[in-house]
Design an enzyme around this catalytic site. Sequence first.
Site, PDB file in Angstrom:
ATOM      1  N   ARG A   1       4.994  10.955  -2.253  1.00 55.60           N
ATOM      2  CA  ARG A   1       4.722  10.768  -0.839  1.00 55.60           C
ATOM      3  C   ARG A   1       6.031  10.860  -0.036  1.00 55.60           C
ATOM      4  O   ARG A   1       6.989  10.157  -0.314  1.00 55.60           O
ATOM      5  CB  ARG A   1       4.108   9.372  -0.707  1.00 55.60           C
ATOM      6  CG  ARG A   1       4.168   8.731   0.627  1.00 55.60           C
ATOM      7  CD  ARG A   1       4.139   7.215   0.455  1.00 55.60           C
ATOM      8  NE  ARG A   1       3.958   6.573   1.733  1.00 55.60           N
ATOM      9  CZ  ARG A   1       4.347   5.328   1.988  1.00 55.60           C
ATOM     10  NH1 ARG A   1       4.902   4.602   1.038  1.00 55.60           N
ATOM     11  NH2 ARG A   1       4.155   4.810   3.159  1.00 55.60           N
TER      12      ARG A   1
ATOM     13  N   ARG B   1      13.686   4.208  12.037  1.00 60.24           N
ATOM     14  CA  ARG B   1      12.422   4.951  12.117  1.00 60.24           C
ATOM     15  C   ARG B   1      11.624   4.555  13.365  1.00 60.24           C
ATOM     16  O   ARG B   1      12.183   4.023  14.310  1.00 60.24           O
ATOM     17  CB  ARG B   1      11.649   4.734  10.806  1.00 60.24           C
ATOM     18  CG  ARG B   1      12.431   5.241   9.597  1.00 60.24           C
ATOM     19  CD  ARG B   1      11.674   5.016   8.314  1.00 60.24           C
ATOM     20  NE  ARG B   1      10.442   5.783   8.295  1.00 60.24           N
ATOM     21  CZ  ARG B   1       9.454   5.581   7.407  1.00 60.24           C
ATOM     22  NH1 ARG B   1       9.605   4.654   6.473  1.00 60.24           N
ATOM     23  NH2 ARG B   1       8.367   6.312   7.444  1.00 60.24           N
TER      24      ARG B   1
ATOM     25  N   TYR C   1      11.319   8.688   1.069  1.00 61.69           N
ATOM     26  CA  TYR C   1      11.292   7.668   0.013  1.00 61.69           C
ATOM     27  C   TYR C   1      11.922   8.119  -1.303  1.00 61.69           C
ATOM     28  O   TYR C   1      12.012   7.321  -2.234  1.00 61.69           O
ATOM     29  CB  TYR C   1       9.839   7.213  -0.220  1.00 61.69           C
ATOM     30  CG  TYR C   1       9.217   6.586   1.011  1.00 61.69           C
ATOM     31  CD1 TYR C   1       9.706   5.377   1.513  1.00 61.69           C
ATOM     32  CD2 TYR C   1       8.168   7.202   1.688  1.00 61.69           C
ATOM     33  CE1 TYR C   1       9.159   4.795   2.660  1.00 61.69           C
ATOM     34  CE2 TYR C   1       7.606   6.631   2.826  1.00 61.69           C
ATOM     35  CZ  TYR C   1       8.105   5.436   3.299  1.00 61.69           C
ATOM     36  OH  TYR C   1       7.565   4.855   4.423  1.00 61.69           O
TER      37      TYR C   1
ATOM     38  N   ASN D   1       8.090  -5.646  -1.444  1.00 64.11           N
ATOM     39  CA  ASN D   1       8.060  -4.548  -0.489  1.00 64.11           C
ATOM     40  C   ASN D   1       6.620  -4.495   0.011  1.00 64.11           C
ATOM     41  O   ASN D   1       5.762  -3.910  -0.645  1.00 64.11           O
ATOM     42  CB  ASN D   1       8.457  -3.220  -1.142  1.00 64.11           C
ATOM     43  CG  ASN D   1       8.465  -2.086  -0.118  1.00 64.11           C
ATOM     44  OD1 ASN D   1       7.968  -2.249   1.004  1.00 64.11           O
ATOM     45  ND2 ASN D   1       9.019  -0.945  -0.502  1.00 64.11           N
TER      46      ASN D   1
ATOM     47  N   HIS E   1      12.812  -2.780   1.668  1.00 63.22           N
ATOM     48  CA  HIS E   1      12.263  -1.520   2.165  1.00 63.22           C
ATOM     49  C   HIS E   1      13.140  -0.397   1.649  1.00 63.22           C
ATOM     50  O   HIS E   1      14.378  -0.465   1.784  1.00 63.22           O
ATOM     51  CB  HIS E   1      12.209  -1.495   3.694  1.00 63.22           C
ATOM     52  CG  HIS E   1      11.338  -2.581   4.229  1.00 63.22           C
ATOM     53  ND1 HIS E   1       9.970  -2.530   4.131  1.00 63.22           N
ATOM     54  CD2 HIS E   1      11.651  -3.767   4.779  1.00 63.22           C
ATOM     55  CE1 HIS E   1       9.477  -3.642   4.623  1.00 63.22           C
ATOM     56  NE2 HIS E   1      10.463  -4.427   5.016  1.00 63.22           N
TER      57      HIS E   1
ATOM     58  N   GLU F   1      12.898  -9.484   0.833  1.00 60.03           N
ATOM     59  CA  GLU F   1      12.069  -8.377   1.341  1.00 60.03           C
ATOM     60  C   GLU F   1      12.832  -7.071   1.133  1.00 60.03           C
ATOM     61  O   GLU F   1      14.018  -6.997   1.463  1.00 60.03           O
ATOM     62  CB  GLU F   1      11.820  -8.640   2.833  1.00 60.03           C
ATOM     63  CG  GLU F   1      11.047  -7.557   3.554  1.00 60.03           C
ATOM     64  CD  GLU F   1      10.906  -7.877   5.062  1.00 60.03           C
ATOM     65  OE1 GLU F   1      11.247  -9.011   5.497  1.00 60.03           O
ATOM     66  OE2 GLU F   1      10.482  -6.974   5.794  1.00 60.03           O
TER      67      GLU F   1
ATOM     68  N   PRO G   1       0.792  -1.225   0.000  1.00 66.07           N
ATOM     69  CA  PRO G   1       0.000   0.000   0.000  1.00 66.07           C
ATOM     70  C   PRO G   1       0.834   1.290   0.000  1.00 66.07           C
ATOM     71  O   PRO G   1       1.897   1.355   0.629  1.00 66.07           O
ATOM     72  CB  PRO G   1      -0.812  -0.109   1.292  1.00 66.07           C
ATOM     73  CG  PRO G   1      -0.098  -1.098   2.129  1.00 66.07           C
ATOM     74  CD  PRO G   1       0.542  -2.057   1.184  1.00 66.07           C
ATOM     75  N   ASN G   2       0.294   2.247  -0.698  1.00 61.94           N
ATOM     76  CA  ASN G   2       0.827   3.615  -0.798  1.00 61.94           C
ATOM     77  C   ASN G   2       2.065   3.734  -1.687  1.00 61.94           C
ATOM     78  O   ASN G   2       2.504   4.847  -1.971  1.00 61.94           O
ATOM     79  CB  ASN G   2       1.131   4.203   0.606  1.00 61.94           C
ATOM     80  CG  ASN G   2      -0.109   4.239   1.474  1.00 61.94           C
ATOM     81  OD1 ASN G   2      -1.111   4.835   1.078  1.00 61.94           O
ATOM     82  ND2 ASN G   2      -0.083   3.587   2.613  1.00 61.94           N
TER      83      ASN G   2
ATOM     84  N   ALA H   1       3.351  -1.050   4.567  1.00 63.96           N
ATOM     85  CA  ALA H   1       2.835  -1.131   5.944  1.00 63.96           C
ATOM     86  C   ALA H   1       2.376  -2.540   6.316  1.00 63.96           C
ATOM     87  O   ALA H   1       2.397  -2.908   7.501  1.00 63.96           O
ATOM     88  CB  ALA H   1       1.697  -0.136   6.123  1.00 63.96           C
TER      89      ALA H   1
HETATM   90  C1  DQA Z   1       8.425   0.810   3.502  1.00 68.69           C
HETATM   91  C2  DQA Z   1       8.567   0.994   5.028  1.00 68.69           C
HETATM   92  C3  DQA Z   1       7.237   0.746   5.721  1.00 68.69           C
HETATM   93  O1  DQA Z   1       7.384   0.914   7.133  1.00 68.69           O
HETATM   94  C4  DQA Z   1       6.203   1.730   5.232  1.00 68.69           C
HETATM   95  O2  DQA Z   1       4.947   1.455   5.810  1.00 68.69           O
HETATM   96  C5  DQA Z   1       6.109   1.806   3.743  1.00 68.69           C
HETATM   97  C6  DQA Z   1       7.317   1.668   2.940  1.00 68.69           C
HETATM   98  C7  DQA Z   1       9.734   1.188   2.768  1.00 68.69           C
HETATM   99  O3  DQA Z   1       9.822   0.845   1.591  1.00 68.69           O
HETATM  100  O4  DQA Z   1      10.613   1.831   3.339  1.00 68.69           O
HETATM  101  O5  DQA Z   1       5.051   2.068   3.201  1.00 68.69           O
HETATM  102  O6  DQA Z   1       8.167  -0.560   3.246  1.00 68.69           O
END
Ligand code: DQA
Length: 148
Positions: free
Chosen positions: A19, A108, A24, A75, A101, A99, A11-12, A78
């Site tokens: 964003r 964080r 990011y 990825n 990020h 995985e 998501p997002n 959340a």
């Molecule tokens: C994320 C880190 C997560 O904590 C966050 O909710 C994201 C992006 C990252 O790519 O750094 O949406 O996965």
Amino acid sequence: MTRLVYVLNGPNLNLLGKRQPHIYGHETLADVEAAVRELAKELQLEVRFHQSNREYEIIDWIHEARETAGGIVINPAAFTHYSVAILDALNAFDAPVIEVHISNVHKREEFRHHSFVSARADGVIAGFGTQGYTLALRRIAFLMDQKK
Ligand code: DQA
């Protein structure tokens, strides 16, 4: 062994580049996809690149990957921090999982320090920006070749 890799985004991440760019970066998900596809050509991998804001879609793609793919780069965004369902789906997938990020989640908020997905992932990349995706793809290619 098939040379297909799924690259899944939670998501997002559709808002990547817009964003919280201080966290990011300015690259969009389309930029990430283009970089992944370019490297995939070099590594002779076929890529299915997806993003969804819906947990069930990610789970359905993991199920699809069970039948067809030799690896998953994910990825989970959340969902990382609370989705037992995505962990269960990945546990039903028998090939390498990396995985990714974009940010260094360990630097964080505390709630980002725990990942359900890490209990299954063969490797975790965090804090390498969007470059993490291509690093993960290289690692998946290596692991796939090793398994042959
Ligand atoms: C994320 C880190 C997560 O904590 C966050 O909710 C994201 C992006 C990252 O790519 O750094 O949406 O996965």
